[in-house]
Design a protein around this motif. Structure first.
Motif: not given
Length: 72
Positions: A12-34, A36-38
């Motif tokens: 569904r969506s994705a976000g990124y924090d360059p300060a921490t190199a964290q990628l957050e992904i939201e799936f259409h199921s509603g689950d959100v995963y982070r 690390y070191a991306v």
């Protein structure tokens, strides 16, 4: 983390924090995963991919430390 919508049947969506190199992904199921070191290039390529779901499976899934995010 602010996420942007993706044109995908799975993601569904994705976000990124360059300060921490964290990628957050939201799936259409509603689950959100982070993830690390991306590297920032991976987020950029995900955002520009013709098929974000295929890119996720090929370049992200199983390659980075991961934690499911929970509400509450």
């Amino acid at each position: 983390m602010r996420r942007q919508p993706l044109d995908s049947r799975v993601l569904r969506s994705a976000g990124y924090d360059p300060a921490t190199a964290q990628l957050e992904i939201e799936f259409h199921s509603g689950d959100v995963y982070r993830y690390y070191a991306v590297p920032p290039s991976v987020f950029r390529e995900l955002s520009e991919a013709a098929s974000p779901g295929a890119f996720f499976n090929r370049r992200i899934s199983g390659r980075y430390p991961t934690r499911q995010q929970y509400d509450g």
